[in-house]
Design an enzyme around this catalytic site. Structure first.
Site, PDB file in Angstrom:
ATOM      1  N   TYR A 108      38.176  38.791  41.355  1.00 46.68           N
ATOM      2  CA  TYR A 108      37.944  39.990  42.193  1.00 46.68           C
ATOM      3  C   TYR A 108      37.741  41.297  40.969  1.00 46.68           C
ATOM      4  O   TYR A 108      37.021  41.963  40.886  1.00 46.68           O
ATOM      5  CB  TYR A 108      38.854  40.496  43.320  1.00 46.68           C
ATOM      6  CG  TYR A 108      38.289  41.862  44.085  1.00 46.68           C
ATOM      7  CD1 TYR A 108      37.600  41.558  44.976  1.00 46.68           C
ATOM      8  CD2 TYR A 108      39.107  42.871  43.578  1.00 46.68           C
ATOM      9  CE1 TYR A 108      36.897  42.854  45.583  1.00 46.68           C
ATOM     10  CE2 TYR A 108      38.715  44.109  44.315  1.00 46.68           C
ATOM     11  CZ  TYR A 108      37.655  44.113  45.305  1.00 46.68           C
ATOM     12  OH  TYR A 108      37.264  45.272  45.960  1.00 46.68           O
TER      13      TYR A 108
ATOM     14  N   LYS B 257      34.736  43.152  39.501  1.00 48.29           N
ATOM     15  CA  LYS B 257      34.473  44.759  39.700  1.00 48.29           C
ATOM     16  C   LYS B 257      34.304  45.109  38.205  1.00 48.29           C
ATOM     17  O   LYS B 257      33.698  46.286  38.070  1.00 48.29           O
ATOM     18  CB  LYS B 257      35.558  45.445  40.484  1.00 48.29           C
ATOM     19  CG  LYS B 257      35.617  44.801  41.973  1.00 48.29           C
ATOM     20  CD  LYS B 257      34.298  45.296  42.631  1.00 48.29           C
ATOM     21  CE  LYS B 257      34.455  45.039  44.221  1.00 48.29           C
ATOM     22  NZ  LYS B 257      32.896  45.360  45.065  1.00 48.29           N
TER      23      LYS B 257
END
Ligand SMILES: NC(=O)c1ccc[n+]([C@@H]2O[C@H](COP(=O)([O-])OP(=O)(O)OC[C@H]3O[C@@H](n4cnc5c(N)ncnc54)[C@H](OP(=O)(O)O)[C@@H]3O)[C@@H](O)[C@H]2O)c1
Length: 262
Positions: A187, A191
């Site tokens: 994650y 990002k």
């Protein structure tokens, strides 16, 4: 559908100020799986036929790329201490991050945005005041920042290279020893890659206002409802960027509407 192709009010096709939203206009939905090229193509076809162009693209779809086993979800906390601070190891013990999830996470949060942009860009370019908003996160990591922080030297190839290198390390069970984050590694990398990609897009397409925004720590499914802000509160910032007046900013990563670094 989470990535919403929002049609600007037809009564206000190219006004300079804050846009009016035609409340009386019925909302029209179309299903989208950003990982499925056929689904993206179907959305493109739908927008072309229905509207001819696209004014606003908000890339909101996201997955966390990890699973917390059911029995440990009660009283779960996912604050800074748990994710990157003193309680990192405790969280690691209940967090399952396998290659398939990491791949799906990068596939959705980074490559999904690229697919959607590639398909929909020609329609955005037909707009007089196009906006592209990438819903990102402050959850980033030192290694990703080191590799992608050189704003001037950023290229799409470089971002892809970092993402591929990360996935290779995950496949070989080496992420921690290679310096990637301990928890929610896919994650965080996704990002960071999205933030970098946003900058590249903003530099490449100066006629489109392109920004990334972190909505805050929001109580939603993605964090097992551990967040603090409500969906209504946190939706405000992406909406502000999507409805920004002409001549507004581009190439900026916002957190709580304050300009933020990576
Ligand atoms: N919640 C937070 O604290 C927080 C913080 C920073 C950033 N964000 C970002 O905010 C965005 C929205 O997340 P959220 O908090 O609202 O979590 P959420 O409730 O889990 O929503 C994620 C949404 O993404 C959609 N999605 C997942 N994979 C998709 C795909 N392949 N194609 C199309 N849609 C897909 C899901 O659709 P389905 O329901 O159909 O699966 C779901 O509606 C994400 O990008 C997330 O990273 C959230």
């Amino acid at each position: 559908m989470q990535d919403q192709a929002t049609k600007r009010s037809s009564r206000n096709p190219s006004s300079g100020g804050m846009r009016s939203v035609a409340i009386s206009t019925p909302y029209i939905f179309h299903q989208l799986d950003v990982m499925d090229p056929a689904s993206v193509a179907s959305l493109l076809d739908f927008i072309k036929k229905q509207f001819g162009n696209l004014d606003i693209l908000v890339n909101n779809a996201g997955v966390i790329g990890a699973i917390i086993v059911q029995e440990t979800r009660e009283n779960l906390k996912l604050g800074i201490d748990e994710v990157v601070g003193s309680k990192t190891k405790m969280l690691k013990e209940i967090l399952k991050e396998v290659y398939e999830q990491s791949e799906a996470c990068l596939g959705t949060n980074y490559y999904g945005v690229k697919h959607a942009k590639k398909a929909l860009l020609p329609l955005l370019q037909k707009s007089n005041s196009a906006r592209l908003v990438n819903v990102s996160s402050l959850m980033s990591h030192e290694r990703a920042k080191e590799e992608l922080g050189d704003v001037n030297g950023l290229t799409e190839e470089k971002v892809d290279e970092v993402v591929k290198g990360f996935l290779k390390d995950v496949k070989e069970c080496l992420p921690e020893s290679k310096g990637w984050p301990t928890n929610f590694s896919a994650y965080m990398v996704s990002k960071a890659a999205l933030n970098a990609y946003t900058r590249i897009l903003a530099n490449t397409y100066p006629n489109i206002a392109i920004n990334a925004v972190c909505p805050g720590f929001v109580k939603t499914d993605i964090n097992y409802n551990c967040g603090i802000a409500t969906v209504e509160e946190s939706a405000k910032d992406p909406v502000i960027l999507a409805l920004m007046p002409d001549g507004g900013t581009s190439d900026i990563f916002y957190s709580c509407m304050e300009v933020s670094t990576f």
